[in-house]
Design an enzyme around this catalytic site. Structure first.
Site, PDB file in Angstrom:
ATOM      1  N   ASN A   5       0.862  -1.177   0.000  1.00  0.00           N
ATOM      2  CA  ASN A   5       0.000   0.000   0.000  1.00  0.00           C
ATOM      3  C   ASN A   5       0.901   1.231   0.000  1.00  0.00           C
ATOM      4  O   ASN A   5       1.473   1.583   1.023  1.00  0.00           O
ATOM      5  CB  ASN A   5      -0.882  -0.033   1.266  1.00  0.00           C
ATOM      6  N   LYS A  22       0.088   4.242  -0.304  1.00  0.00           N
ATOM      7  CA  LYS A  22      -0.591   5.423   0.243  1.00  0.00           C
ATOM      8  C   LYS A  22      -0.397   6.628  -0.691  1.00  0.00           C
ATOM      9  O   LYS A  22      -0.336   6.448  -1.904  1.00  0.00           O
ATOM     10  CB  LYS A  22      -0.096   5.713   1.662  1.00  0.00           C
ATOM     11  N   HIS A  55      -9.462   0.871   5.021  1.00  0.00           N
ATOM     12  CA  HIS A  55      -8.183   1.095   5.713  1.00  0.00           C
ATOM     13  C   HIS A  55      -8.425   2.046   6.893  1.00  0.00           C
ATOM     14  O   HIS A  55      -9.248   2.953   6.804  1.00  0.00           O
ATOM     15  CB  HIS A  55      -7.174   1.695   4.726  1.00  0.00           C
ATOM     16  N   GLU A 109      -6.888   4.509   7.906  1.00  0.00           N
ATOM     17  CA  GLU A 109      -6.730   5.935   7.586  1.00  0.00           C
ATOM     18  C   GLU A 109      -7.987   6.484   6.907  1.00  0.00           C
ATOM     19  O   GLU A 109      -8.344   7.649   7.079  1.00  0.00           O
ATOM     20  CB  GLU A 109      -5.480   6.135   6.702  1.00  0.00           C
ATOM     21  N   GLU A 155      -5.195  -5.178  10.711  1.00  0.00           N
ATOM     22  CA  GLU A 155      -4.217  -4.110  10.876  1.00  0.00           C
ATOM     23  C   GLU A 155      -4.503  -3.358  12.171  1.00  0.00           C
ATOM     24  O   GLU A 155      -5.322  -2.422  12.183  1.00  0.00           O
ATOM     25  CB  GLU A 155      -4.308  -3.124   9.707  1.00  0.00           C
ATOM     26  N   GLY A 196       2.454   2.258  10.673  1.00  0.00           N
ATOM     27  CA  GLY A 196       3.376   3.382  10.496  1.00  0.00           C
ATOM     28  C   GLY A 196       4.100   3.798  11.764  1.00  0.00           C
ATOM     29  O   GLY A 196       4.713   4.868  11.808  1.00  0.00           O
ATOM     30  N   SER A 214       3.580  -2.103  10.376  1.00  0.00           N
ATOM     31  CA  SER A 214       5.037  -2.092  10.585  1.00  0.00           C
ATOM     32  C   SER A 214       5.700  -3.416  10.240  1.00  0.00           C
ATOM     33  O   SER A 214       6.616  -3.863  10.933  1.00  0.00           O
ATOM     34  CB  SER A 214       5.360  -1.665  12.028  1.00  0.00           C
TER      35      SER A 214
HETATM   36  C1  PEP Z   1      -0.705   0.144   6.057  1.00  0.00           C
HETATM   37  O1  PEP Z   1      -0.850   1.331   5.864  1.00  0.00           O
HETATM   38  O2  PEP Z   1      -1.543  -0.650   5.603  1.00  0.00           O
HETATM   39  C2  PEP Z   1       0.448  -0.299   6.833  1.00  0.00           C
HETATM   40  C3  PEP Z   1       0.423  -1.501   7.314  1.00  0.00           C
HETATM   41  O3  PEP Z   1       1.479   0.595   6.986  1.00  0.00           O
HETATM   42  P1  PEP Z   1       2.932   0.285   7.620  1.00  0.00           P
HETATM   43  O4  PEP Z   1       3.425  -0.992   7.023  1.00  0.00           O
HETATM   44  O5  PEP Z   1       3.773   1.449   7.231  1.00  0.00           O
HETATM   45  O6  PEP Z   1       2.754   0.159   9.097  1.00  0.00           O
END
Ligand code: PEP
Length: 255
Positions: free
Chosen positions: A9, A11, A96, A98, A168, A174, A214
């Site tokens: 992803n 973003k 997601h 976000e 998630e 992040g 992460s």
């Molecule tokens: C994500 O945005 O789906 C995500 C898992 O981000 P990150 O790997 O940067 O934590």
């Protein structure tokens, strides 16, 4: 045996030339090996067609980060499932955290988007996960249960079977703090039990559940070695071809 699926992803990152270069480099690395892993790149909308041109003819699939639930019409700034399909997408990320946090997406909106994706032949990657406060309050399972039931409300087993779920935890996205493999496994087993209740044992056994939050080359293999962790949804580490490739390799080693 469920085949692992790793999605990147991106973003709101990269210019078009940077996206082309990233996907070109990743294709090179990926094609040097014959890894038995499904891979999806999810760039921003304007990068979809240029990235599709780079990955055409490879085993790398294209996904989008969002879609609108209506078929077409006066929805300025939005994008439809048909547009995504005609850009070469097979997958779309839905719900997601976000989107939920900054754009007010509710479980009902997520449900409408999952329906639209399925109706159009796209595979939705349905994201669920608790915040840190919710985890601290011992509400992880109830929050994830509400999100899963909400996303699939009114759907039959055949529809649920055509999705991918991404667990998630919001506190891991992040932040550099990933869930431990045991924490991921505990929630993902719970999600699979819930799917069994909603769609039956066969669907639950076949449905792929990714972990996201992460994920890095250093922790990917341990996470994906858990019995209910069928891949990863990767944010930050998908922005570099080498680290994303290492995560894909870890998925194949964890299979
Ligand atoms: C994500 O945005 O789906 C995500 C898992 O981000 P990150 O790997 O940067 O934590």
């Amino acid at each position: 045996m469920r085949r692992k699926i790793v999605a990147g992803n991106w973003k709101m990152n990269k210019t078009v030339p940077e996206a082309v270069e990233l996907s070109r480099r990743f294709r090179e690395l990926f094609e040097a090996d014959h890894l038995e892993v499904d891979v999806v790149l999810c760039p921003p909308f304007v990068h979809l067609v240029p990235v599709r041109e780079v990955i055409e003819g490879s085993r790398i699939a294209l996904g989008a980060q969002n879609l609108h639930w209506e078929e077409r019409g006066a929805f300025t700034g939005e994008i439809s499932a048909e547009m995504l399909l005609s850009s070469g997408c097979r997958f779309v990320i839905v719900g997601h955290s976000e989107r939920r946090q900054y754009f007010g997406e509710t479980d009902e909106v997520v449900n409408r988007k999952v329906r639209r994706a399925l109706m159009s032949g796209l595979t939705p990657i349905v994201c669920v996960g608790e915040t840190l406060d919710e985890r601290k309050a011992g509400r992880t399972e109830s929050v994830v249960e509400r999100q899963v039931r909400g996303a699939f409300a009114g759907m039959g087993r055949d529809e649920i079977a055509r999705t991918v779920i991404a667990y998630e935890p919001v506190w891991a996205i992040g932040t550099g703090v990933n869930a431990t493999p045991e924490q991921a496994q505990e929630v993902q087993r719970f999600i699979r039990q819930l799917i069994e209740e909603l769609a039956g044992r066969d669907v639950a056994a076949g449905l792929r559940i990714q972990y996201g939050g992460s994920v890095t080359p250093a922790n990917a293999r341990d996470l994906m070695s858990q019995p209910d962790v069928d891949g990863a949804l990767v944010g930050g580490a998908s922005l570099k071809a080498d680290s994303f490739y290492e995560i894909v390799r870890a998925a194949s080693l964890a299979s």
